[in-house]
Design a protein around this motif. Structure first.
Motif, PDB file in Angstrom:
ATOM      1  N   ARG A  47      25.513  -1.672 -29.888  1.00  0.00           N
ATOM      2  CA  ARG A  47      25.552  -3.106 -30.167  1.00  0.00           C
ATOM      3  C   ARG A  47      24.707  -3.429 -31.395  1.00  0.00           C
ATOM      4  O   ARG A  47      25.157  -4.151 -32.297  1.00  0.00           O
ATOM      5  N   LEU A  48      23.499  -2.898 -31.440  1.00  0.00           N
ATOM      6  CA  LEU A  48      22.642  -3.124 -32.604  1.00  0.00           C
ATOM      7  C   LEU A  48      23.221  -2.456 -33.847  1.00  0.00           C
ATOM      8  O   LEU A  48      23.158  -3.009 -34.954  1.00  0.00           O
TER       9      LEU A  48
ATOM     10  N   SER B 168      21.810  -9.529 -46.041  1.00  0.00           N
ATOM     11  CA  SER B 168      21.055  -8.289 -46.221  1.00  0.00           C
ATOM     12  C   SER B 168      19.770  -8.321 -45.396  1.00  0.00           C
ATOM     13  O   SER B 168      19.386  -7.322 -44.774  1.00  0.00           O
ATOM     14  N   ALA B 169      19.116  -9.476 -45.379  1.00  0.00           N
ATOM     15  CA  ALA B 169      17.892  -9.617 -44.593  1.00  0.00           C
ATOM     16  C   ALA B 169      18.171  -9.432 -43.102  1.00  0.00           C
ATOM     17  O   ALA B 169      17.389  -8.787 -42.387  1.00  0.00           O
ATOM     18  N   PHE B 170      19.279  -9.983 -42.631  1.00  0.00           N
ATOM     19  CA  PHE B 170      19.652  -9.786 -41.229  1.00  0.00           C
ATOM     20  C   PHE B 170      19.906  -8.299 -40.946  1.00  0.00           C
ATOM     21  O   PHE B 170      19.539  -7.784 -39.878  1.00  0.00           O
ATOM     22  N   ALA B 171      20.554  -7.610 -41.902  1.00  0.00           N
ATOM     23  CA  ALA B 171      20.807  -6.175 -41.724  1.00  0.00           C
ATOM     24  C   ALA B 171      19.496  -5.399 -41.662  1.00  0.00           C
ATOM     25  O   ALA B 171      19.312  -4.523 -40.799  1.00  0.00           O
ATOM     26  N   TYR B 172      18.556  -5.700 -42.563  1.00  0.00           N
ATOM     27  CA  TYR B 172      17.268  -5.006 -42.566  1.00  0.00           C
ATOM     28  C   TYR B 172      16.488  -5.289 -41.280  1.00  0.00           C
ATOM     29  O   TYR B 172      15.836  -4.397 -40.722  1.00  0.00           O
ATOM     30  N   THR B 173      16.559  -6.527 -40.804  1.00  0.00           N
ATOM     31  CA  THR B 173      15.866  -6.872 -39.566  1.00  0.00           C
ATOM     32  C   THR B 173      16.457  -6.128 -38.382  1.00  0.00           C
ATOM     33  O   THR B 173      15.733  -5.685 -37.481  1.00  0.00           O
ATOM     34  N   THR B 174      17.774  -5.981 -38.373  1.00  0.00           N
ATOM     35  CA  THR B 174      18.419  -5.221 -37.300  1.00  0.00           C
ATOM     36  C   THR B 174      18.002  -3.761 -37.339  1.00  0.00           C
ATOM     37  O   THR B 174      17.768  -3.140 -36.293  1.00  0.00           O
ATOM     38  N   ILE B 175      17.898  -3.206 -38.544  1.00  0.00           N
ATOM     39  CA  ILE B 175      17.439  -1.821 -38.680  1.00  0.00           C
ATOM     40  C   ILE B 175      16.023  -1.678 -38.144  1.00  0.00           C
ATOM     41  O   ILE B 175      15.695  -0.707 -37.445  1.00  0.00           O
ATOM     42  N   ALA B 176      15.174  -2.657 -38.456  1.00  0.00           N
ATOM     43  CA  ALA B 176      13.806  -2.622 -37.931  1.00  0.00           C
ATOM     44  C   ALA B 176      13.809  -2.722 -36.407  1.00  0.00           C
ATOM     45  O   ALA B 176      12.966  -2.109 -35.739  1.00  0.00           O
ATOM     46  N   ARG B 177      14.737  -3.490 -35.867  1.00  0.00           N
ATOM     47  CA  ARG B 177      14.839  -3.621 -34.408  1.00  0.00           C
ATOM     48  C   ARG B 177      15.268  -2.302 -33.779  1.00  0.00           C
ATOM     49  O   ARG B 177      14.799  -1.933 -32.694  1.00  0.00           O
ATOM     50  N   ILE B 178      16.168  -1.586 -34.449  1.00  0.00           N
ATOM     51  CA  ILE B 178      16.579  -0.276 -33.949  1.00  0.00           C
ATOM     52  C   ILE B 178      15.424   0.702 -34.003  1.00  0.00           C
ATOM     53  O   ILE B 178      15.217   1.506 -33.090  1.00  0.00           O
ATOM     54  N   GLY B 179      14.638   0.620 -35.077  1.00  0.00           N
ATOM     55  CA  GLY B 179      13.466   1.479 -35.209  1.00  0.00           C
ATOM     56  C   GLY B 179      13.836   2.946 -35.289  1.00  0.00           C
ATOM     57  O   GLY B 179      14.782   3.334 -35.991  1.00  0.00           O
ATOM     58  N   GLN B 180      13.111   3.772 -34.539  1.00  0.00           N
ATOM     59  CA  GLN B 180      13.305   5.217 -34.549  1.00  0.00           C
ATOM     60  C   GLN B 180      14.171   5.693 -33.396  1.00  0.00           C
ATOM     61  O   GLN B 180      14.206   6.882 -33.092  1.00  0.00           O
ATOM     62  N   ARG B 181      14.884   4.753 -32.768  1.00  0.00           N
ATOM     63  CA  ARG B 181      15.727   5.131 -31.630  1.00  0.00           C
ATOM     64  C   ARG B 181      17.033   5.773 -32.053  1.00  0.00           C
ATOM     65  O   ARG B 181      17.751   6.326 -31.233  1.00  0.00           O
ATOM     66  N   GLU B 182      17.380   5.660 -33.334  1.00  0.00           N
ATOM     67  CA  GLU B 182      18.573   6.286 -33.873  1.00  0.00           C
ATOM     68  C   GLU B 182      18.197   7.063 -35.125  1.00  0.00           C
ATOM     69  O   GLU B 182      17.248   6.699 -35.830  1.00  0.00           O
ATOM     70  N   HIS B 183      18.950   8.114 -35.413  1.00  0.00           N
ATOM     71  CA  HIS B 183      18.730   8.863 -36.646  1.00  0.00           C
ATOM     72  C   HIS B 183      19.104   7.980 -37.837  1.00  0.00           C
ATOM     73  O   HIS B 183      20.095   7.233 -37.779  1.00  0.00           O
ATOM     74  N   PRO B 184      18.322   8.021 -38.924  1.00  0.00           N
ATOM     75  CA  PRO B 184      18.626   7.170 -40.083  1.00  0.00           C
ATOM     76  C   PRO B 184      20.043   7.328 -40.606  1.00  0.00           C
ATOM     77  O   PRO B 184      20.660   6.347 -41.042  1.00  0.00           O
ATOM     78  N   LEU B 185      20.590   8.538 -40.560  1.00  0.00           N
ATOM     79  CA  LEU B 185      21.937   8.752 -41.072  1.00  0.00           C
ATOM     80  C   LEU B 185      22.979   8.051 -40.205  1.00  0.00           C
ATOM     81  O   LEU B 185      23.999   7.578 -40.711  1.00  0.00           O
ATOM     82  N   VAL B 186      22.750   7.985 -38.901  1.00  0.00           N
ATOM     83  CA  VAL B 186      23.661   7.250 -38.014  1.00  0.00           C
ATOM     84  C   VAL B 186      23.646   5.767 -38.359  1.00  0.00           C
ATOM     85  O   VAL B 186      24.688   5.107 -38.396  1.00  0.00           O
ATOM     86  N   ILE B 187      22.453   5.230 -38.632  1.00  0.00           N
ATOM     87  CA  ILE B 187      22.341   3.822 -39.019  1.00  0.00           C
ATOM     88  C   ILE B 187      23.080   3.567 -40.329  1.00  0.00           C
ATOM     89  O   ILE B 187      23.776   2.555 -40.478  1.00  0.00           O
ATOM     90  N   VAL B 188      22.947   4.487 -41.263  1.00  0.00           N
ATOM     91  CA  VAL B 188      23.655   4.349 -42.541  1.00  0.00           C
ATOM     92  C   VAL B 188      25.165   4.410 -42.335  1.00  0.00           C
ATOM     93  O   VAL B 188      25.923   3.636 -42.922  1.00  0.00           O
ATOM     94  N   ALA B 189      25.619   5.313 -41.482  1.00  0.00           N
ATOM     95  CA  ALA B 189      27.055   5.518 -41.284  1.00  0.00           C
ATOM     96  C   ALA B 189      27.738   4.300 -40.688  1.00  0.00           C
ATOM     97  O   ALA B 189      28.919   4.049 -40.961  1.00  0.00           O
ATOM     98  N   TRP B 190      27.029   3.542 -39.862  1.00  0.00           N
ATOM     99  CA  TRP B 190      27.655   2.375 -39.249  1.00  0.00           C
ATOM    100  C   TRP B 190      27.960   1.276 -40.262  1.00  0.00           C
ATOM    101  O   TRP B 190      28.791   0.402 -39.998  1.00  0.00           O
ATOM    102  N   PHE B 191      27.308   1.298 -41.401  1.00  0.00           N
ATOM    103  CA  PHE B 191      27.599   0.322 -42.455  1.00  0.00           C
ATOM    104  C   PHE B 191      29.054   0.458 -42.929  1.00  0.00           C
ATOM    105  O   PHE B 191      29.857  -0.477 -42.782  1.00  0.00           O
TER     106      PHE B 191
END
Length: 230
Positions: free
Chosen positions: A108-109, A199-222
């Motif tokens: 969801r995030l 963009s700010a909402f996207a960055y805030t969502t990434i901060a909310r996800i934190g370290q619970r997901e691998h950075p590459l997975v977060i990038v791929a969802w874009f």
């Protein structure tokens, strides 16, 4: 390096985490996810390296903006589509090489991150087609100001007073630039500011996800969300 039950193990530490014993990736018992965890890409960056990464990303982002402006005769959505398609292909290749799942776990995030990023990209590319390159880039650069506000409202992160002062000066500079007449239409400016806000909402969502997901997975969802939308 030590041996336990005939299996090579290596002690690693991820930033502030305590050292843990993880099977060496060369042993048969090491899973694909374990091998991915031991790769340098999976290590949580320090604050200094994160700043360097952001500065490097800004340079590449500037080159991307120039390329979008140069390809202006093409439809905006077509540029967005191919930008996302290429990014998705690169992410899928690297995810497969690292043995990481594409969809992650906090979907969801991750979807919200992809949606906000997609809207931001479309707004920014559209503003590049109607505003001078410098104007669109400066307006997009207001996203850290919006991010700080959203971080305070949604995450309870209060920025230091020095950052607040810098953000105030940045906003004042943009207002001055518009007052002196930087070119472009009012609608283009509104769309550009909307891109910075998304963009700010996207960055805030990434901060909310934190370290619970691998950075590459977060990038791929874009691009994973962008491709079906456009």
């Amino acid at each position: 390096m030590s041996r336990r039950a005939g299996v090579n193990v290596r002690r690693v530490s991820l930033t502030a985490c305590h050292p843990v014993d993880i099977p060496h990736p060369g042993t048969p018992s090491a899973s694909r996810d374990t091998r991915a965890l031991l790769r340098p890409e999976a290590v949580v960056p320090t604050q200094r390296s994160a700043i360097v990464d952001m500065a490097t990303a800004t340079v590449f982002f500037t080159f991307m903006s120039f390329c979008v402006k140069w390809a202006q005769p093409l439809p905006v959505m077509q540029i967005v589509f191919f930008r996302a398609l290429i990014a998705l292909a690169l992410c899928m290749v690297q995810l497969r090489w690292m043995g990481l799942p594409l969809l992650g776990t906090h979907r969801r995030l991750l979807f919200l991150r992809g949606l906000f990023g997609s809207l931001a990209l479309m707004c920014y590319f559209w503003s590049l087609s109607t505003l001078p390159l410098a104007t669109a880039t400066v307006l997009q650069s207001l996203s850290p100001v919006f991010t700080a506000i959203l971080g305070l409202m949604l995450l309870g992160e209060r920025p230091p007073w020095q950052q607040a002062a810098y953000f105030t000066l940045a906003a004042a500079g943009v207002a001055l630039m518009r007052g002196l007449g930087a070119g472009g239409t009012t609608l283009g400016v509104v769309i550009a500011l909307g891109g910075a806000l998304f963009s700010a909402f996207a960055y805030t969502t990434i901060a909310r996800i934190g370290q619970r997901e691998h950075p590459l997975v977060i990038v791929a969802w874009f691009p994973l969300v962008t491709v079906p939308i456009v």
